[in-house]
Every structure is written in C-alpha cells, then in structure tokens.
Design a protein around this motif. Structure first.
Motif, PDB file in Angstrom:
ATOM      1  N   SER A   1     -56.293  58.746  21.815  1.00  0.00           N
ATOM      2  CA  SER A   1     -56.591  57.822  22.915  1.00  0.00           C
ATOM      3  C   SER A   1     -55.687  56.598  22.895  1.00  0.00           C
ATOM      4  CB  SER A   1     -58.057  57.389  22.878  1.00  0.00           C
ATOM      5  OG  SER A   1     -58.323  56.589  21.732  1.00  0.00           O
ATOM      6  N   THR A   2     -55.207  56.205  21.709  1.00  0.00           N
ATOM      7  CA  THR A   2     -54.316  55.048  21.654  1.00  0.00           C
ATOM      8  C   THR A   2     -53.006  55.336  22.375  1.00  0.00           C
ATOM      9  OG1 THR A   2     -53.334  55.741  19.535  1.00  0.00           O
ATOM     10  CG2 THR A   2     -55.261  54.308  19.424  1.00  0.00           C
ATOM     11  N   VAL A   3     -52.561  56.586  22.325  1.00  0.00           N
ATOM     12  CA  VAL A   3     -51.340  56.984  23.019  1.00  0.00           C
ATOM     13  C   VAL A   3     -51.592  57.110  24.513  1.00  0.00           C
ATOM     14  CG1 VAL A   3     -49.579  58.783  23.212  1.00  0.00           C
ATOM     15  CG2 VAL A   3     -50.499  58.179  20.964  1.00  0.00           C
TER      16      VAL A   3
ATOM     17  N   GLY B   1     -48.965  62.342  24.060  1.00  0.00           N
ATOM     18  CA  GLY B   1     -49.113  62.573  22.628  1.00  0.00           C
ATOM     19  C   GLY B   1     -49.617  63.972  22.332  1.00  0.00           C
ATOM     20  N   TYR B   2     -49.099  64.562  21.255  1.00  0.00           N
ATOM     21  CA  TYR B   2     -49.513  65.895  20.806  1.00  0.00           C
ATOM     22  C   TYR B   2     -49.855  65.795  19.330  1.00  0.00           C
ATOM     23  CZ  TYR B   2     -47.286  67.438  25.142  1.00  0.00           C
ATOM     24  OH  TYR B   2     -46.931  67.600  26.459  1.00  0.00           O
ATOM     25  N   LEU B   3     -51.077  66.175  18.975  1.00  0.00           N
ATOM     26  CA  LEU B   3     -51.521  66.116  17.590  1.00  0.00           C
ATOM     27  C   LEU B   3     -51.858  67.520  17.100  1.00  0.00           C
ATOM     28  CD1 LEU B   3     -53.972  63.036  17.746  1.00  0.00           C
ATOM     29  CD2 LEU B   3     -51.487  63.047  17.388  1.00  0.00           C
ATOM     30  N   PHE B   4     -51.378  67.852  15.902  1.00  0.00           N
ATOM     31  CA  PHE B   4     -51.611  69.182  15.335  1.00  0.00           C
ATOM     32  C   PHE B   4     -52.195  69.041  13.932  1.00  0.00           C
ATOM     33  CE2 PHE B   4     -48.004  69.449  18.237  1.00  0.00           C
ATOM     34  CZ  PHE B   4     -48.431  70.446  19.107  1.00  0.00           C
ATOM     35  N   ASP B   5     -53.343  69.680  13.720  1.00  0.00           N
ATOM     36  CA  ASP B   5     -53.949  69.636  12.395  1.00  0.00           C
ATOM     37  C   ASP B   5     -54.221  71.031  11.830  1.00  0.00           C
ATOM     38  OD1 ASP B   5     -56.021  70.392  14.034  1.00  0.00           O
ATOM     39  OD2 ASP B   5     -57.319  68.683  13.581  1.00  0.00           O
TER      40      ASP B   5
ATOM     41  N   GLY C   1     -48.023  64.509  14.445  1.00  0.00           N
ATOM     42  CA  GLY C   1     -48.035  64.166  15.859  1.00  0.00           C
ATOM     43  C   GLY C   1     -46.629  64.063  16.423  1.00  0.00           C
ATOM     44  N   GLN C   2     -46.524  64.277  17.720  1.00  0.00           N
ATOM     45  CA  GLN C   2     -45.258  64.133  18.430  1.00  0.00           C
ATOM     46  C   GLN C   2     -45.522  63.379  19.732  1.00  0.00           C
ATOM     47  OE1 GLN C   2     -42.441  65.246  16.947  1.00  0.00           O
ATOM     48  NE2 GLN C   2     -43.633  66.135  15.278  1.00  0.00           N
ATOM     49  N   LEU C   3     -44.582  62.505  20.113  1.00  0.00           N
ATOM     50  CA  LEU C   3     -44.686  61.758  21.356  1.00  0.00           C
ATOM     51  C   LEU C   3     -43.535  62.152  22.271  1.00  0.00           C
ATOM     52  CD1 LEU C   3     -45.511  58.154  20.027  1.00  0.00           C
ATOM     53  CD2 LEU C   3     -47.093  60.011  20.578  1.00  0.00           C
ATOM     54  N   THR C   4     -43.841  62.292  23.535  1.00  0.00           N
ATOM     55  CA  THR C   4     -42.819  62.631  24.518  1.00  0.00           C
ATOM     56  C   THR C   4     -42.821  61.598  25.641  1.00  0.00           C
ATOM     57  OG1 THR C   4     -44.276  64.002  25.907  1.00  0.00           O
ATOM     58  CG2 THR C   4     -43.168  65.080  24.051  1.00  0.00           C
ATOM     59  N   VAL C   5     -41.689  61.540  26.344  1.00  0.00           N
ATOM     60  CA  VAL C   5     -41.549  60.639  27.502  1.00  0.00           C
ATOM     61  C   VAL C   5     -41.046  61.469  28.684  1.00  0.00           C
ATOM     62  CG1 VAL C   5     -41.137  58.570  26.122  1.00  0.00           C
ATOM     63  CG2 VAL C   5     -39.194  60.022  26.779  1.00  0.00           C
TER      64      VAL C   5
ATOM     65  N   GLY D   1     -42.144  53.194  21.701  1.00  0.00           N
ATOM     66  CA  GLY D   1     -42.363  52.286  20.580  1.00  0.00           C
ATOM     67  C   GLY D   1     -43.744  51.664  20.609  1.00  0.00           C
ATOM     68  N   ARG D   2     -44.215  51.334  21.788  1.00  0.00           N
ATOM     69  CA  ARG D   2     -45.570  50.776  21.921  1.00  0.00           C
ATOM     70  C   ARG D   2     -46.614  51.807  21.514  1.00  0.00           C
ATOM     71  NH1 ARG D   2     -45.948  46.493  26.861  1.00  0.00           N
ATOM     72  NH2 ARG D   2     -47.795  46.035  25.626  1.00  0.00           N
ATOM     73  N   ALA D   3     -46.426  53.044  21.977  1.00  0.00           N
ATOM     74  CA  ALA D   3     -47.377  54.106  21.644  1.00  0.00           C
ATOM     75  C   ALA D   3     -47.360  54.412  20.152  1.00  0.00           C
ATOM     76  CB  ALA D   3     -47.046  55.370  22.453  1.00  0.00           C
ATOM     77  N   LEU D   4     -46.174  54.492  19.573  1.00  0.00           N
ATOM     78  CA  LEU D   4     -46.071  54.748  18.138  1.00  0.00           C
ATOM     79  C   LEU D   4     -46.792  53.671  17.344  1.00  0.00           C
ATOM     80  CD1 LEU D   4     -44.836  56.373  15.767  1.00  0.00           C
ATOM     81  CD2 LEU D   4     -42.851  54.854  15.901  1.00  0.00           C
ATOM     82  N   GLN D   5     -46.606  52.422  17.736  1.00  0.00           N
ATOM     83  CA  GLN D   5     -47.253  51.331  17.017  1.00  0.00           C
ATOM     84  C   GLN D   5     -48.778  51.399  17.139  1.00  0.00           C
ATOM     85  OE1 GLN D   5     -46.293  49.526  14.787  1.00  0.00           O
ATOM     86  NE2 GLN D   5     -47.100  47.465  14.798  1.00  0.00           N
ATOM     87  N   ARG D   6     -49.277  51.727  18.313  1.00  0.00           N
ATOM     88  CA  ARG D   6     -50.729  51.779  18.501  1.00  0.00           C
ATOM     89  C   ARG D   6     -51.356  52.893  17.651  1.00  0.00           C
ATOM     90  NH1 ARG D   6     -53.262  48.542  21.814  1.00  0.00           N
ATOM     91  NH2 ARG D   6     -55.129  49.837  21.602  1.00  0.00           N
ATOM     92  N   VAL D   7     -50.746  54.069  17.645  1.00  0.00           N
ATOM     93  CA  VAL D   7     -51.325  55.155  16.855  1.00  0.00           C
ATOM     94  C   VAL D   7     -51.195  54.850  15.368  1.00  0.00           C
ATOM     95  CG1 VAL D   7     -49.253  56.625  16.730  1.00  0.00           C
ATOM     96  CG2 VAL D   7     -51.524  57.666  16.718  1.00  0.00           C
ATOM     97  N   TRP D   8     -50.125  54.161  14.980  1.00  0.00           N
ATOM     98  CA  TRP D   8     -49.930  53.753  13.582  1.00  0.00           C
ATOM     99  C   TRP D   8     -51.018  52.762  13.160  1.00  0.00           C
ATOM    100  CZ3 TRP D   8     -44.211  52.831  11.829  1.00  0.00           C
ATOM    101  CH2 TRP D   8     -44.145  52.745  10.435  1.00  0.00           C
ATOM    102  N   LEU D   9     -51.287  51.795  14.017  1.00  0.00           N
ATOM    103  CA  LEU D   9     -52.316  50.800  13.694  1.00  0.00           C
ATOM    104  C   LEU D   9     -53.700  51.432  13.630  1.00  0.00           C
ATOM    105  CD1 LEU D   9     -51.093  47.764  15.841  1.00  0.00           C
ATOM    106  CD2 LEU D   9     -50.766  48.139  13.391  1.00  0.00           C
ATOM    107  N   GLU D  10     -53.971  52.364  14.517  1.00  0.00           N
ATOM    108  CA  GLU D  10     -55.267  53.050  14.479  1.00  0.00           C
ATOM    109  C   GLU D  10     -55.398  53.888  13.212  1.00  0.00           C
ATOM    110  OE1 GLU D  10     -58.954  54.677  15.052  1.00  0.00           O
ATOM    111  OE2 GLU D  10     -58.064  52.878  15.947  1.00  0.00           O
TER     112      GLU D  10
END
Length: 357
Positions: free
Chosen positions: A136-138, A146-150, A248-252, A264-273
C-alpha cells in the motif's frame, strides 16, 4: 516559519539513501525559512549506473519523500514544485512551507533508523496484513506499480537473474573503480568525507574482511577472476537473495526524470514501512539501471557478452512480472529478518546548507 522546525525537516531530508551514499544534493534555504530549493550535483555521482542522472533522481525522490513525511509530522504544510527552472534540469524542486497542525506519521521516526542491510537474511513467512501494508505504501505514489513475491519458486528465479549485477561489478573496471572509490576504510576517512560507505556496512564475513582490501586493486581482481572471483561474488548475492522473505520490484510508465523521482519516493516509503515492521531491507537498483541504459542503446562500453547478460536479465524480469509495453522496470529490493547493522553511512553536516535571501 519556525527555524527549528525547518531544520528538523532538513535533518530528516538528508537521511535519504543515495547510490553509494554520494548524497548528490545541495539545499538552499531562504532566510525566513519559508522556502527551500533543492539542486542536483551531477559531479558527485559519476557512476556508470547514473546514466542521464537516473540514479541521482531516484535519490532525490527519497529525499523529497522524507521532507513530505517530516513536514506533515512536525506541523508544516508544503507546496512542492518539481523542476521549476526549465533550462536547469539540476534544479530539482522548490518547496514553500506554511504553518499547519501536526499530523503524526508513524514513518517519521523510521527515517532516522532506516539502513541498508547487506547481510544474509532469515527466511520467514510474512503476515498477510504486513505484506499488504508494504504494497500500500507504493500504491500511494502516482505512476509507480509495485510487485511483491514471497513464494520460494519466484524468489529463486529472481535470485538467479539479479545476481549478475554483483558479478559485473567485478568484471567491469569502470564500475569497480567507482564503487571502491566510495568505500571508507578508516574512521578518519569517514569523519573527513562524511559520505561514501564505511567498510563495516558492506555485509562482509570475518574471512571476507581479510581479503576484501586487496579487491580495491583492479590488477588483483583481474588475476582472481581467472580463479572465478566474480562468479563467487555473484553466488554470494544469489545466496543472499534466496534467503529473503520477500523480493519486490517497482515499475514506472516510462523512463523520464519525473518517473525516477516517483520511483525514489516509492522506494523510500516501502523501505520505511519495512523498517517500522522491524525488517531488514536492501535496495536492488544497479541491474535495473543497467537495463535502462541497454534499452537506450547506451551500454556502448560493454562487451557484447556483458550487454547480452543485461538484456536477457531485463527480459526475464519482464516475463516474471508480466509487464507489457506500458511499464518499465526501474527498482528492486529484498526484505527479511536480518541481524542488526551497527554501522550506518555518514551524512554531511547541516552547516553545508546555504541560506539565501
């Protein structure tokens, strides 16, 4: 404006990550503390990854996200104008501040705890709600997906793809030279430069710490590569990626400076979360930025073999993510349970900031 409040916002801003901790920014603060101008300093990041300032723009995006979070938390309303000077692409933003009621943000204090963790993680299954909060932060950042794989199978596939960047670092003299130029070996170097990466943050084992200083010499690396050094480095990266709880991977939508800022904003938000959740985090930016250069036909210094490695990696990631022509791969990261990192990268002191009338 309250000068102490603005100084706290700036202190939060400069905690942002940047490639090899080059901190490629200059901040100019008005004498009344109501306006802040942010400039990119391209001479600070001459890395091969920073093609057309893409890496620097990602770093500035993280810096702007820190400012946004800190301003809201401390009681400032801000107006942000990106790239305000048409003939100066290095004028990143003009921000004006006004007093407002504080809106407490639980990510604020994590700005000062966030760090890159390059050690091996402990794989553990994440709770569904924690995973959703990361995603959700992304989703709150316009223009970024954002794409998250676990699942183990996808993590193994991504690990095999992403490991090639670390291998290339030790097969390319230009990339190797810049990286080792940013390593700080002694406390005196750290205190003097206030940038770069202390050797203690590199996630080295006790044995690796013995041999790693030799690797600053390209002649040694070339000789050791005959014995498989670069492939061993790649295998360590592969092992670290496989130990992740999540990749995770981020696309634009397209490659341009606004997209890099937003990523960069999205990366920082997911990092902080992730930090808020007590998780270890490592960004994976090098290979996506090489893929960007490849798509721009700008890997001109690469051998045909190395160029094909990057092109193939980008195609494989696109296939795994199911991307079509409307999305471009730009940033990745790994998350998991990891040991506490005791050392952090330094930041330049506030005294560097210029006040203008």
């Amino acid at each position: 404006m309250d000068s102490q409040k603005i100084k706290k916002i700036i202190d939060a801003a400069i905690q942002a990550p940047s490639g090899d901790n080059v901190q490629p920014w200059k901040l100019e603060l008005a004498r009344d503390f109501g306006r802040l101008d942010i400039y990119n300093l391209p001479d600070l990041d001459t890395s091969y990854y920073n093609y057309r300032q893409a890496a620097a723009y990602v770093a500035h995006g993280a810096l702007l996200e820190n400012i946004t979070i800190a301003s809201r938390h401390l009681g400032c309303c801000l107006s942000l104008h990106l790239f305000p000077t048409k003939d100066n692409p290095d004028h990143i933003a003009t921000i004006t501040f006004a007093e407002a009621e504080p809106q407490l943000d639980e990510l604020y204090e994590t700005i000062f705890r966030r760090s890159t963790n390059r050690f091996s993680f402990q794989k553990s299954r994440m709770a569904v709600e924690d995973r959703q909060r990361l995603l959700s932060t992304v989703q709150n950042i316009e223009g970024v997906n954002g794409y998250l794989f676990d699942d183990d199978l996808t993590i193994q596939k991504l690990a095999k793809i992403l490991m090639v960047n670390d291998q290339l670092v030790f097969e390319r003299s230009d990339i190797h030279r810049f990286l080792f130029g940013q390593i700080r070996w002694t406390r005196q170097e750290i205190e003097t430069s206030q940038d770069g990466m202390p050797v203690d943050v590199l996630g080295l084992s006790a044995i690796e710490k013995i041999f790693f200083p030799l690797m600053r010499h390209w002649w040694f690396v070339q000789a050791a590569n005959y014995l498989g050094l670069s492939k061993i480095i790649g295998l360590k990266c592969w092992s670290n990626l496989r130990s992740s709880s999540l990749i995770g991977q981020l696309t634009v939508k397209k490659y341009d400076r606004l997209a890099f800022i937003q990523a960069g904003r999205a990366l920082q938000r997911v990092w902080l979360e992730a930090t808020r959740q007590g998780l270890a985090f490592q960004p994976i930016v090098g290979l996506p930025l090489l893929a960007y250069r490849a798509k721009e036909n700008a890997l001109t210094d690469f051998s045909a073999e190395h160029r094909q490695i990057v092109i193939d990696a980008e195609k494989q990631v696109r296939s795994l993510l199911g991307l079509d022509s409307t999305e471009e791969w730009l940033v990745g990261f790994r998350i998991g349970q990891g040991r506490m990192t005791r050392s952090k990268t330094p930041r330049r002191k506030l005294l560097q900031f210029q006040q203008i009338s």
